[in-house]
Design a protein around this motif. Structure first.
Motif, short mmCIF file in Angstrom:
data_model
loop_
_atom_site.label_atom_id
_atom_site.label_comp_id
_atom_site.label_asym_id
_atom_site.label_seq_id
_atom_site.Cartn_x
_atom_site.Cartn_y
_atom_site.Cartn_z
N ALA A 133 0.66 -1.25 0.09
CA ALA A 133 0.13 0.09 -0.07
C ALA A 133 0.76 1.20 0.11
CB ALA A 133 -0.79 -0.08 1.27
N LEU A 134 2.06 1.12 0.56
CA LEU A 134 2.93 2.09 0.60
C LEU A 134 3.97 2.46 -0.68
CD1 LEU A 134 3.81 2.55 4.55
CD2 LEU A 134 1.87 3.54 3.11
N ARG A 135 4.19 1.13 -1.22
CA ARG A 135 5.11 1.13 -2.46
C ARG A 135 4.23 1.81 -3.56
NH1 ARG A 135 6.41 -3.70 -3.67
NH2 ARG A 135 5.32 -4.96 -1.87
N ARG A 136 2.92 1.22 -3.84
CA ARG A 136 2.12 1.39 -4.73
C ARG A 136 1.02 2.04 -4.39
NH1 ARG A 136 6.35 0.78 -6.91
NH2 ARG A 136 6.94 -0.74 -8.60
N PRO A 137 0.87 3.12 -3.94
CA PRO A 137 -0.44 4.02 -3.46
C PRO A 137 -1.50 4.26 -4.44
CG PRO A 137 1.42 5.39 -3.27
CD PRO A 137 2.10 4.20 -3.65
N ARG A 138 -0.81 4.59 -5.49
CA ARG A 138 -1.95 4.80 -6.34
C ARG A 138 -2.70 3.62 -6.98
NH1 ARG A 138 1.83 9.11 -7.77
NH2 ARG A 138 0.84 11.09 -7.68
#
Length: 739
Positions: free
Chosen positions: A27-32
């Motif tokens: 969720a923090l590496r690929r938030p978009r």
């Protein structure tokens, strides 16, 4: 990866905050990507959610393994004419109903063309005087609509569209169980939509003031929308395969929004707190997930575990809420642990945009805030304050001792509803009450058997039995007074109708059923006793038999999970005792209003026995939510205790830090449940008001007073745990905390 940004450089800009790192959660590496997946989830589930009501069912209050359920199924197969579930009332306000014969013929002709409806009896097809009202203005037509609840509902709707109309002074109105169920479904659908229109804006307004900003306030609402949409889609799929109660929709809307607010409020508040300490970007969110995230996971697991105890009951009305509740918890947890952190990371400082919050550089320490001071005052006189609260809750619980239980009937609907009006007319204007009669049915007893007459005569001698109609004749007080009635024997099966003079939902009704079942049956024939009194007895007995198992499982799961979360032996025991006391007080208040009739006009309800399934549902849902707040508070107190080692200071710091969150979350959740007070269905009204009241009692009295009082009296002993158990809880805590 670049060095972690500081609070001063965290402007919400993208490069450093969202740069991919294999050491960060997805969720923090690929938030978009996470937010795009969330949007797709909303689109797909939203398309399915709209069809949920079409596959859900009314009813589900009976135990399918009970004697009365077997009797009802056998009668539906062998003697459908003996079990009318649809009542049509033709009324002429300007004169005798006989002058409305043309309308009567139109009703009969329409019924003749409906393959799924069988005419049981009509004043316009034989002139039976018992089907003509005392005032001469109304006449009955009795119909049996065949099939399961869905088929019956569709048939009733078709007939209603064609026949229920006013032709000058002549009107045709529908009643009976089939129309009552249709009215309940329609009323529930309308109420849910109106409840959402009320709850969502009020929730957003409250969140705006709690978060002191619009952007932060919108996040819990968006999580709630995702949770409700996903849960309704889940029910739509589940309803294709098993029976699911339509009332579970009420739980999804209230609990989905409530838990979304609870968990989002905890995450966002802790995120802001970590930012105020100098962390920013991924570091602030990781610190939030290690603390508040761990609490949310444990809380969700406890809530879901308690809700699963509803599966021990055989009524699908109750098991439906287990499915719905677990779905809501699971989807809310996923949304809080994935889309919400992704949104927080992308927003950065923009989370405080359009905020009216003023900077408070010298904010008081947690123990000196309002709830910390309240805890301190309570702990100076723990025995006195604790006793006052216990006495108050005990007084509120007193009406429970006079509680009367039943099964839902037309009184659950608003006054003026068509099926309720028809039921009132039938009861006051027509002689006899075949709906309240007992039905004694046997699948293997031919109507011509010689021993049938003796059995019917014995049944007629049971106290409060006014007569028995059977294939061997009609009997009163052990003597035959008339010939056999038509339709009492079919394909080797026989049916006896036992009329009586007792209230179906009463102690006398229970004793009557027991006495009828105690009459010896000749030979090896199997006999089942059905009808409203038997249904009431079997439902209450079934729930009573399974209740100890449900309560025991809930207590055991609470003890294990809360013990694992807090590392304590005494705290889970305290939680169970205090929460049960609070719930009994709420149930007593509900009996005082909904059964005894106090403030009934204010709430718009008709006093009646409490539907036996509703208290079970209320207690389980409210108990699960109370464990939610228990986890919020104790996790913060334990965090302070681990830091300070001071049992008194840790309570003040823990309550001072979590008290505002708990009280705000409880207020918003109560609004969500109280919004069902606008419901026209008293079942939903009782559940919503009772659960909302339970949330407030738990947050204000139990968390605010009883918990600090107990922890002060128990001291360090409250946190004692055997060393072997300590190792296990540390391992669990570490696993969850770093997930």
């Amino acid at each position: 990866m670049s060095s972690p940004p500081t609070a001063a450089t965290d402007t919400g800009s993208e490069p450093d905050d969202v740069r991919p790192s294999p050491r960060l959660p997805f969720a923090l590496r690929r938030p978009r990507w996470v937010l795009v997946l969330g949007l797709l989830f909303l689109i797909v589930t939203g398309a399915l959610a709209g069809g949920a009501s079409s596959v859900l069912k009314n009813g589900g209050f009976d135990d399918p393994n009970s004697d009365s359920a077997f009797a009802a199924n056998l009668i539906a197969q062998k003697f459908p004419a003996a079990q009318p579930n649809l009542v049509l009332v033709v009324r002429n306000d300007d004169g005798p109903v006989d002058t409305a014969a043309e309308t009567g013929r139109r009703v009969l002709a329409t019924l003749a063309g409906e393959r799924d409806a069988q005419l049981v009896g009509s004043y316009f097809a034989g002139g039976d005087p018992s089907l003509r009202s005392k005032d001469g203005h109304s006449a009955l037509t009795l119909v049996h609509a065949a099939g399961d609840e869905d088929a019956v509902g569709r048939t009733t709707s078709r007939l209603h569209d064609r026949l229920a109309k006013a032709d000058g002074p002549v009107t045709v109105r529908f009643g009976g169980l089939a129309q009552i169920n249709n009215d309940l479904t329609e009323q529930t659908d309308n109420d849910v939509a109106l409840s959402e229109l009320i709850a969502l804006p009020l929730t957003l307004i409250l969140l705006f003031f709690v978060f002191r900003g619009l952007i932060a306030a919108l996040l819990p609402v968006l999580v709630g929308v995702l949770s409700i949409s996903g849960s309704l889609a889940f029910l739509y799929g589940l309803g294709q395969t098993i029976s699911v109660s339509v009332f579970s929709v009420n739980l999804i809307t209230a609990l989905g929004l409530g838990l979304a607010v609870d968990y989002s409020l905890l995450i966002v508040s802790r995120y802001r707190e970590e930012r105020s300490r100098g962390l920013a970007g991924p570091e602030a969110i990781l610190a939030t997930l290690r603390t508040a995230g761990r609490t949310v996971i444990f809380s969700g697991v406890i809530v879901a575990a308690v809700l699963t105890t509803l599966l021990v009951f055989r009524q699908y009305f109750l098991s439906s809420f287990a499915y719905a509740g677990v779905a809501v918890v699971a989807i809310t947890l996923l949304c809080v642990l994935f889309p919400l952190p992704a949104a927080l990371l992308l927003l950065g400082d923009r989370i405080d945009k359009w905020s009216f919050a003023k900077p408070r550089p010298e904010r008081p320490a947690e123990e000196d805030r309002m709830w910390g001071r309240i805890a301190g005052a309570t702990m100076r006189r723990p025995g006195l304050f604790g006793l006052l609260v216990v006495v108050l809750l005990a007084v509120l619980a007193v009406p429970i001792f006079g509680a009367q239980f039943g099964v839902p009937d037309e009184r659950a609907l608003p006054q003026g509803t068509e099926s309720r009006v028809v039921t009132d007319v039938v009861r006051t204007q027509f002689t006899g009450d075949t709906e309240a009669a007992l039905s004694v049915v046997s699948p293997d007893w031919p109507g011509g058997s010689g021993d049938l007459a003796g059995y019917a005569a014995k049944l007629s001698e049971v106290p409060h039995v006014t007569g028995v109609a059977s294939a061997a004749g009609q009997f009163v007080q052990g003597r035959q007074v008339g010939p056999a009635g038509p339709g009492s024997s079919s394909g080797g099966a026989t049916l006896l109708q036992v009329n009586h003079d007792v209230e179906p939902f009463s102690t006398d009704g229970e004793q009557l059923v027991q006495a009828v079942r105690a009459v010896p049956v000749p030979g090896d024939h199997r006999v089942a006793v059905g009808g409203l009194p038997a249904q009431y007895l079997d439902v209450t007995a079934s729930i009573g038999d399974r209740l100890p198992l449900g309560v025991g499982l809930a207590a055991l799961l609470t003890f294990l999970l809360l013990g694992a979360a807090t590392g304590s032996i005494l705290l889970p025991i305290k939680a169970v005792v205090c929460n049960v006391l609070g719930l009994l007080a709420v149930l007593g208040a509900m009996v005082w209003v909904f059964q005894d009739g106090h403030l009934a006009d204010l709430f718009g309800v008709t006093p009646a026995p409490i539907a036996v399934t509703i208290p079970v549902l209320l207690l389980v849902i409210a108990y699960a939510l109370s464990m939610d707040y228990e986890m919020f508070l104790l996790s913060r107190i334990k965090e302070s205790f681990d830091e300070t080692g001071d049992p008194v200071l840790s309570v003040r710091k823990g309550l001072g830090g979590s008290g505002p969150i708990i009280s705000a979350a409880a207020a918003i959740l109560a609004v969500s449940f109280f919004s069902t007070a606008i419901s026209g269905v008293s079942l939903a009204k009782l559940f919503g008001i009772g659960t909302g009241l339970a949330v407030l009692v738990d947050a204000l009295l139990i968390r605010g007073v009883l918990v600090p009082a107990f922890l002060k009296i128990a001291g360090r002993a409250a946190w004692w745990v055997p060393p072997a158990v300590q190792k296990l809880t540390d391992r669990i805590s570490g696993t969850v905390g770093h997930r």
